[in-house]
Design an enzyme around this catalytic site. Sequence first.
Site, short mmCIF file in Angstrom:
data_model
loop_
_atom_site.label_atom_id
_atom_site.label_comp_id
_atom_site.label_asym_id
_atom_site.label_seq_id
_atom_site.Cartn_x
_atom_site.Cartn_y
_atom_site.Cartn_z
N GLU A 1 -23.69 40.35 -15.74
CA GLU A 1 -23.89 38.92 -16.00
C GLU A 1 -25.28 38.58 -16.56
O GLU A 1 -26.03 37.80 -15.98
CB GLU A 1 -23.62 38.11 -14.73
CG GLU A 1 -22.22 38.35 -14.19
CD GLU A 1 -21.94 37.67 -12.85
OE1 GLU A 1 -22.80 36.93 -12.36
OE2 GLU A 1 -20.85 37.90 -12.31
N GLU B 1 -12.38 42.08 -12.80
CA GLU B 1 -12.36 41.20 -11.61
C GLU B 1 -11.31 40.12 -11.79
O GLU B 1 -11.61 38.92 -11.72
CB GLU B 1 -13.73 40.54 -11.41
CG GLU B 1 -14.89 41.51 -11.33
CD GLU B 1 -16.24 40.84 -11.08
OE1 GLU B 1 -16.28 39.63 -10.79
OE2 GLU B 1 -17.26 41.53 -11.18
O1 G3I Z 1 -22.43 39.04 4.80
C1 G3I Z 1 -22.65 37.65 5.10
C2 G3I Z 1 -22.37 37.40 6.56
O2 G3I Z 1 -23.32 38.10 7.33
C3 G3I Z 1 -22.43 35.89 6.82
O3 G3I Z 1 -22.08 35.63 8.13
C4 G3I Z 1 -21.49 35.14 5.88
C5 G3I Z 1 -21.61 33.62 6.06
O4 G3I Z 1 -21.36 32.94 4.85
O5 G3I Z 1 -21.85 35.44 4.57
C6 G3I Z 1 -21.71 36.84 4.28
O6 G3I Z 1 -22.05 37.04 2.94
C7 G3I Z 1 -21.13 36.58 1.98
C8 G3I Z 1 -20.67 37.78 1.15
O7 G3I Z 1 -19.86 37.36 0.09
C9 G3I Z 1 -19.90 38.80 1.99
O8 G3I Z 1 -18.75 38.21 2.49
C10 G3I Z 1 -21.83 35.58 1.08
O9 G3I Z 1 -22.12 34.40 1.82
C11 G3I Z 1 -20.97 35.24 -0.10
O10 G3I Z 1 -21.73 34.45 -1.02
C12 G3I Z 1 -20.54 36.52 -0.82
O11 G3I Z 1 -19.73 36.16 -1.89
C13 G3I Z 1 -19.48 37.17 -2.82
C14 G3I Z 1 -20.08 36.80 -4.18
O12 G3I Z 1 -19.75 37.78 -5.12
C15 G3I Z 1 -21.60 36.69 -4.10
O13 G3I Z 1 -22.14 36.35 -5.30
C16 G3I Z 1 -17.96 37.33 -2.95
O14 G3I Z 1 -17.44 37.84 -1.72
C17 G3I Z 1 -17.63 38.28 -4.09
O15 G3I Z 1 -16.24 38.24 -4.34
C18 G3I Z 1 -18.35 37.84 -5.35
O16 G3I Z 1 -18.08 38.75 -6.37
C19 G3I Z 1 -18.64 38.44 -7.66
C20 G3I Z 1 -18.93 39.74 -8.34
O17 G3I Z 1 -19.77 40.52 -7.52
C21 G3I Z 1 -19.58 39.49 -9.71
N1 G3I Z 1 -18.77 38.62 -10.51
C22 G3I Z 1 -18.37 37.36 -9.90
C23 G3I Z 1 -17.69 37.63 -8.56
C24 G3I Z 1 -17.23 36.35 -7.95
O18 G3I Z 1 -18.33 35.54 -7.63
#
Ligand code: G3I
Length: 373
Positions: free
Chosen positions: A161, A273
């Site tokens: 990105e 994705e």
């Molecule tokens: O691990 C913490 C946990 O400790 C906490 O309790 C919880 C509370 O919100 O958050 C957890 O972290 C989250 C993490 O996913 C793991 O579940 C984050 O808040 C959350 O923001 C994160 O989101 C991920 C996102 O990337 C972050 O940018 C999504 O699961 C994941 O599907 C998404 O994937 C991205 C690709 O890497 C890149 N392209 C876009 C795609 C979708 O956004």
Amino acid sequence: MSISMKSVSAIVAGICLGALAFQAQAADEPTRLRDAAEGLFLIGNAAPTRAFSDLIASDILAQDFNRLTCENEMKFDATEPQEGQFNYRAGDTLVEFAQKYGMKVHGHTFLWHSQTPQWVFQNPNDGRPMREVVLARLENHIRALMTHWKGKIQSWDVCNECFEDDGRPRGFSPWRQNIGDDYMEQAFRIADKVAKELGEEKVLLVYNDFNMYKPGKVQAVVKMVNDFKAKGVRIDAIGMQAHWQSNDDPSIETIEAAFKAYAATGCKIIISEMDINTRNGFRNSGRGLERDDSVQGNADSSADALAKRYGQIFDLFVKYHESIYAVTLWGIGDSWSWLRGGQPLIFDNNLDPKPCYYSVLESLKKGQKALKK
Ligand code: G3I
């Protein structure tokens, strides 16, 4: 070994799922995606660690898919939260599962503006320019991960990105701020150097981004790849994330135009994705579901509409199968998706296959039959 009642009911549920939920097919026809995609491209999914302790989710992963990506667990913040302190546990769980079921693994991701810890960009005040410091940290990170998973990961997102939709370099990028405008080139050079040191030249080096069908972005990525090739910088594949809409957005023609442009560079294409937003008033972007009034009344959320859309898109993937290395869905069932409140995936909240599962299966089967003729 004792088995709890909960495990027993989960196993029973798993058997019922296998027996009932998947529609019967003629004896010699593939009934699962993995078999139907054989000869066309790899078919993958993104899994969080909890998937591997969920009987139904792991059964689906093993039977329908032959490629896995860690949804979050191989990102910089997960693998090197403090400088030099590496955590491979969650990634190892996925890799072990993949090896057990003969699946390929995709590494996601080395360089990204998001999910990178603060320390990477902190000045150690040791007299070195920040370009040098951050490049050394990136190299150390890449070397550690590629060494740890040597022989077990077949492709890596080197940069993720880095462009705006109109093709300008991403406005916010601490990597670019610290390293300079050639930061992506440097990242690919490092990944290639480390791969060579490890005898891992076959590992595919990938550029991955969302909205990869938008003409400005297509042009910028094609230019970057051609520049790299002219300079002898290795880049093997272009990852199109494919967070798309259930209506004709992007249209099949628009996606096809991007395929043609990317295939002409000589790079492989990876659909990295995929999920399809069905929620009215929201647009599916790499940043999440964003409010967008132009989508009002436009996204058809019915199961049939989604099935048709998935089928049409997979027909296109099949048509371009020679250029496509892999197609990966971003999540197992709807309740596992990062797109909260939508029904973007091919399994529902209970992990039962949806009509779109069958349209994908049919499209793959058609493609496979055509190959055999
Ligand atoms: O691990 C913490 C946990 O400790 C906490 O309790 C919880 C509370 O919100 O958050 C957890 O972290 C989250 C993490 O996913 C793991 O579940 C984050 O808040 C959350 O923001 C994160 O989101 C991920 C996102 O990337 C972050 O940018 C999504 O699961 C994941 O599907 C998404 O994937 C991205 C690709 O890497 C890149 N392209 C876009 C795609 C979708 O956004």
